[in-house]
Design an enzyme around this catalytic site. Sequence first.
Site, mmCIF file in Angstrom:
data_model
loop_
_atom_site.group_PDB
_atom_site.id
_atom_site.type_symbol
_atom_site.label_atom_id
_atom_site.label_comp_id
_atom_site.label_asym_id
_atom_site.label_seq_id
_atom_site.Cartn_x
_atom_site.Cartn_y
_atom_site.Cartn_z
ATOM 1 N N ARG A 1 0.827 -1.026 -0.199
ATOM 2 C CA ARG A 1 0.100 0.072 -0.043
ATOM 3 C C ARG A 1 0.586 1.407 -0.098
ATOM 4 N NH1 ARG A 1 -2.913 -3.715 0.769
ATOM 5 N NH2 ARG A 1 -4.381 -3.988 0.020
ATOM 6 N N HIS B 1 -10.233 -17.994 -16.900
ATOM 7 C CA HIS B 1 -10.545 -16.782 -16.899
ATOM 8 C C HIS B 1 -10.952 -15.781 -18.666
ATOM 9 C CE1 HIS B 1 -12.489 -12.880 -15.745
ATOM 10 N NE2 HIS B 1 -11.306 -12.367 -15.701
ATOM 11 N N GLU B 2 -8.974 -15.504 -18.904
ATOM 12 C CA GLU B 2 -8.632 -14.887 -19.942
ATOM 13 C C GLU B 2 -8.662 -15.544 -21.022
ATOM 14 O OE1 GLU B 2 -8.637 -11.617 -19.027
ATOM 15 O OE2 GLU B 2 -7.567 -11.798 -17.403
ATOM 16 N N TRP C 1 -13.240 4.444 2.432
ATOM 17 C CA TRP C 1 -12.846 3.104 1.236
ATOM 18 C C TRP C 1 -13.323 2.199 3.155
ATOM 19 C CZ3 TRP C 1 -11.675 0.092 -2.590
ATOM 20 C CH2 TRP C 1 -11.005 -1.029 -2.850
ATOM 21 N N GLU D 1 -17.485 -10.976 -17.660
ATOM 22 C CA GLU D 1 -16.988 -11.589 -16.409
ATOM 23 C C GLU D 1 -17.449 -12.351 -16.480
ATOM 24 O OE1 GLU D 1 -14.396 -10.545 -16.051
ATOM 25 O OE2 GLU D 1 -14.691 -7.974 -17.359
ATOM 26 N N HIS E 1 -12.174 -14.789 -22.110
ATOM 27 C CA HIS E 1 -12.810 -13.625 -22.560
ATOM 28 C C HIS E 1 -12.608 -13.389 -24.311
ATOM 29 C CE1 HIS E 1 -13.392 -10.635 -19.890
ATOM 30 N NE2 HIS E 1 -12.584 -10.801 -18.920
ATOM 31 N N TYR F 1 -24.975 -1.116 -18.096
ATOM 32 C CA TYR F 1 -26.660 -1.772 -18.215
ATOM 33 C C TYR F 1 -28.028 -1.714 -18.996
ATOM 34 C CZ TYR F 1 -22.388 -3.186 -15.230
ATOM 35 O OH TYR F 1 -21.392 -3.955 -15.596
ATOM 36 N N ARG G 1 -19.156 -5.115 -12.767
ATOM 37 C CA ARG G 1 -19.470 -5.949 -13.343
ATOM 38 C C ARG G 1 -18.733 -7.938 -12.899
ATOM 39 N NH1 ARG G 1 -15.139 -4.045 -17.918
ATOM 40 N NH2 ARG G 1 -16.578 -2.673 -17.603
ATOM 41 N N TYR G 2 -17.562 -7.481 -12.126
ATOM 42 C CA TYR G 2 -17.694 -8.915 -11.413
ATOM 43 C C TYR G 2 -18.983 -9.096 -10.853
ATOM 44 C CZ TYR G 2 -12.914 -7.632 -13.687
ATOM 45 O OH TYR G 2 -11.979 -6.874 -14.857
ATOM 46 N N HIS H 1 -0.977 -7.324 -14.612
ATOM 47 C CA HIS H 1 -1.810 -8.252 -13.927
ATOM 48 C C HIS H 1 -2.680 -8.095 -15.650
ATOM 49 C CE1 HIS H 1 -5.800 -7.469 -11.542
ATOM 50 N NE2 HIS H 1 -6.190 -7.456 -12.592
ATOM 51 N N ALA H 2 -3.397 -9.433 -15.453
ATOM 52 C CA ALA H 2 -3.493 -10.296 -16.901
ATOM 53 C C ALA H 2 -4.911 -9.931 -17.284
ATOM 54 C CB ALA H 2 -3.939 -11.807 -16.193
ATOM 55 N N ARG I 1 -15.102 -0.819 3.603
ATOM 56 C CA ARG I 1 -14.398 -2.761 4.057
ATOM 57 C C ARG I 1 -14.778 -3.065 5.209
ATOM 58 N NH1 ARG I 1 -11.261 -5.757 0.501
ATOM 59 N NH2 ARG I 1 -9.180 -4.426 1.262
ATOM 60 N N HIS J 1 -8.123 -2.143 -10.550
ATOM 61 C CA HIS J 1 -8.854 -1.804 -11.354
ATOM 62 C C HIS J 1 -9.431 0.076 -10.455
ATOM 63 C CE1 HIS J 1 -9.104 -6.281 -11.176
ATOM 64 N NE2 HIS J 1 -10.146 -5.509 -12.655
HETATM 65 C C1 BJ2 Z 1 -7.114 -11.440 -13.876
HETATM 66 C C2 BJ2 Z 1 -9.183 -10.254 -13.955
HETATM 67 C C3 BJ2 Z 1 -9.214 -8.289 -15.993
HETATM 68 C C4 BJ2 Z 1 -10.447 -9.224 -16.817
HETATM 69 C C5 BJ2 Z 1 -8.880 -7.354 -16.998
HETATM 70 C C6 BJ2 Z 1 -7.975 -6.386 -16.663
HETATM 71 C C7 BJ2 Z 1 -8.932 -5.071 -16.651
HETATM 72 C C8 BJ2 Z 1 -10.450 -5.549 -17.280
HETATM 73 C C9 BJ2 Z 1 -10.132 -7.163 -19.018
HETATM 74 C C10 BJ2 Z 1 -10.428 -7.467 -20.004
HETATM 75 C C11 BJ2 Z 1 -11.310 -7.638 -21.155
HETATM 76 C C12 BJ2 Z 1 -12.579 -7.408 -21.554
HETATM 77 C C13 BJ2 Z 1 -9.388 -9.484 -13.511
HETATM 78 C C14 BJ2 Z 1 -10.675 -11.626 -12.876
HETATM 79 C C15 BJ2 Z 1 -11.813 -11.562 -11.766
HETATM 80 C C16 BJ2 Z 1 -11.637 -10.201 -10.449
HETATM 81 C C17 BJ2 Z 1 -10.863 -9.416 -11.180
HETATM 82 C C18 BJ2 Z 1 -9.698 -9.157 -10.003
HETATM 83 N N1 BJ2 Z 1 -8.314 -8.830 -15.706
HETATM 84 N N2 BJ2 Z 1 -9.676 -7.274 -18.078
HETATM 85 N N3 BJ2 Z 1 -9.946 -6.538 -21.834
HETATM 86 N N4 BJ2 Z 1 -10.101 -10.608 -12.466
HETATM 87 O O1 BJ2 Z 1 -11.871 -9.131 -16.182
HETATM 88 O O2 BJ2 Z 1 -9.482 -10.279 -16.864
HETATM 89 O O3 BJ2 Z 1 -8.853 -8.466 -19.820
HETATM 90 O O4 BJ2 Z 1 -12.349 -7.889 -22.660
HETATM 91 O O5 BJ2 Z 1 -13.518 -6.911 -21.332
HETATM 92 O O6 BJ2 Z 1 -8.580 -8.522 -12.389
HETATM 93 O O7 BJ2 Z 1 -9.919 -8.338 -9.350
HETATM 94 O O8 BJ2 Z 1 -8.571 -10.331 -10.095
HETATM 95 ZN ZN ZN Z 2 -12.348 -10.237 -16.660
#
Ligand code: BJ2
Ligand code: ZN
Length: 633
Positions: free
Chosen positions: A166, A362-363, A464, A390, A366, A204, A501-502, A332-333, A468, A492
Site C-alpha cells: 500500500r 478466465h482470460e 474505503w 466477466e 474473454h 447496463y 461487472r465482477y 495484471h492479467a 470494507r 482496477h
Molecule cells: C485478472 C482479471 C481483468 C479481466 C482485465 C484487467 C481489467 C479488464 C480484461 C478486459 C476483458 C474484456 C481480473 C478476474 C476476476 C476478478 C478480477 C480481479 N483481469 N481486464 N480487457 N479479475 O477481467 O480479465 O482483460 O474484454 O472486457 O481483474 O479483481 O482480479
Molecule cells: Zn475478466
Amino acid sequence: MWKFLLLGVLFRGTLAQETETDGQAFVDEYDAKVGVLWNENGKAAWEYYTNITDHNLEVMTNSSLKMAEFDKEIAANASKFDYKSFSNETLKRLFTKIVNIGFAATNDSDQLKAISNLEADLTGIYSKGEVCLESKGCLQLEPGLTDIITNSRDYNELLAVWKGWRDASGKLMRNKYTDFVKAMNAAIKFSDFNDTGEYWRSWYETPTFEQDVKTLFEELEPLYVELHAYVRKRLKQKYGKEMFPESGHIPAHLFGNMWAQQWSNIYDLLVPFPDASSMDITSKMIEQNYNVTHMYRVAEDFFMSIGMEKMTDEFWQNSMLVKPDDRDVVCHASAWDFYDGKDFRIKQCTAITEDQLLTVHHEMGHIVYYQNYKHLPRLFRRGANPGFHEGMADIVSLSFQTPEHMHVIGLLDNVPNDADSDINFLLKMALDKVAFLPFGYLIDQWRWSVFRGETNSSNYNQHWWDLRCRYQGISPPVQRTEQDFDPGAKYHIPGNTPYIRYFVSFVVQFQWHKALCEVAGNTKPLHRCDIYKNTDAGDKLREMLMMGSSKQWQDAMEAITGQRLMSAKPLVEYFDPLLKWLKEQNKEDNTGWSASCPSVIPTPQPLSAGSTLEFVSITCFVLCAVFAFLNTN
Ligand code: BJ2
Ligand code: ZN
C-alpha cells in the site's frame, strides 16, 4: 477510391432526413474505418502495457486522441439522421451507440489528454511498485509479494507485505487520482451524464440497476456472514484471538490474498474434514512439471471440448504469457481484442499455480467471447453487458474445478463421493465465489460515491474502510490515515476498470451454469456438474455469445436461461449443503460484526504468532520446573 466513398458518406450528413438505406451505408463505412482505428489504438496500448516507457505512453495517448476526434466528428454526422424513427431495430441500436461517445464529447481536448495520461501514469505506478523486505530483498507484486501473501502464515511477515504494498502503490497516487476524477467528470458532462458513475452504469441499460444489485447482494449476505464466522473462528485458532478486534472484524492481511477478495489460498487453515479428500492443485501441477504453455493448452482443450474454436495462430504468436525480465510491464492479467477477427491476445505474467491456472481460463473465456462475436459490426463486439463478459470468463471455472474434472485431467487421484469430502470441496469453492461477493459489490460503491462528489480527497481512505468494514467484515491491520490511499492498491482503481461487472458475473455465472447443466442432462447436484465435452451445453452458450451486444442483456439472458432476470437463487442452491453445515458449526457463536471499523487495532508483538506460542509454552515449562523445584526443597 474507397476512401473518397467513405468520406462521402461519413461526412455528408447535411440533409435533415436520410433514408434507412443511407443509414445502413453510413454504419457499414463507419465499421470499416473504426476497425482500422481500434486496431491501431489497441496495438499502441499493447506496446505501452508490455513495455512501460514515456515514448510508448506518448504514442498511445496520441492514438487515443485521434480516436476521440473521429468519434466526435462521426457522432455529429450520425445525429443528422432521423435514426430514432428507423424501423430496423439493429440499425437504430448501432446509431444510438455511434452518437453515445462518452468522454469524447468534450470540447476541451486537454481534458481528454489528461484522462489518457493520468490513467496510464496511475497504471504505471501500480505496475512498477516494489517493496523492499529485510529478509527477501525488493519484490514486485507479481510474483514476489503475491507469493508471500499466498503462502506465508506468519502474522508479521504478512503485515509487512500488506502495508508495504500500500505504501508502494496507492499512497503515491492520491493527487493524481483526484485530478483524474476531476477530468473524467468534467468531460462526461458533455455527454449529458451527471457524473462518470452514471455513465458507467448506463452500459447496463437498466434504470433500476443500482437497486437491483443491492437486492442481489442482500439476498446473498446471509451466506457470506456464515462463511465469515467460520473463517474467523479458525483464524483465531491459528493466529491467537488477541490479534482480532473486539468488533468482530478479521484483520485484512490474513486471507492469502492482497485484497482479501478471494480466500481459497488459506484453505489449508480451514479444511472442515482433514481426513476426507481435499485438493491441492498447485502441488500436483508442480509434481507433474506443468509449464506455462501447457496451462494455456489445458484451457483451450476445455473450450474446444464444448465446441468452441481453437486459439488462432496470432494468439500464440502475439500474446505475452511470461513476465519479461528486461523491462517494466503491466503484469495484471488481461485479454485483448484487436478487432480484425484473428488477432486476440492474453497478457499475463503466468506463474505455475492453481490461482493462475484459473486466471488463464478466465482470460481465455474473454477470448472465446471475442471469437464468437467477430462476425458482428464492431460496435456490437462487446458483452451483452460488462458483467456478461466477466460471467463468460468465469463460467468454465465451475465445471473445471469439480473433483470429477480434476480427476479427468490428472490433477486429482480419486473422485471422492462421501459427504465430508463434498463439504471440503464446497468450502473451497465458497472461499472464492462467496467471499468475493461483498468485495465485488463495494469497490464501485466507493467509486460511484467519489464520482458523485460525496467522497473526495478529504475522506477517500475513510470511506474505503467504512465500506470494507461494513460489507466484508474485515479491518485494517495497522492504523490508516488520509495520507494513505488504499483503493489505489487494487489494480482496477488506477487501471480505471469498472468493478460492479465482477459482482454481476459472480451472480449470473451460477444462473448459466445451472442452465447449461440442465441442457447437458446433468443429474448430480449443481456443484458436481462438469460440462466438459458436452457440445449441447456449448451450443447453448454460443447462442448467447454470438449476440454480442446487438441486443439488450435481458435477451441474451433469455437465450441461455429462458428467463430475463438476474437471480441469486442458483448461487444459493449451489452452496445449500455448505450453508446448512456452516450454520451448524456457528450455532454456538455470535456471527456478524459491528457496522463500523474497530476503534482499537490490536498491535502485533515483536514475535511472530508461531513463536508467541512457543514463548508461552517455554515460559510455562520454566515456571513449572521452578515450582517443582521449590516444592521438593
Ligand atoms: C485478472 C482479471 C481483468 C479481466 C482485465 C484487467 C481489467 C479488464 C480484461 C478486459 C476483458 C474484456 C481480473 C478476474 C476476476 C476478478 C478480477 C480481479 N483481469 N481486464 N480487457 N479479475 O477481467 O480479465 O482483460 O474484454 O472486457 O481483474 O479483481 O482480479
Ligand atoms: Zn475478466
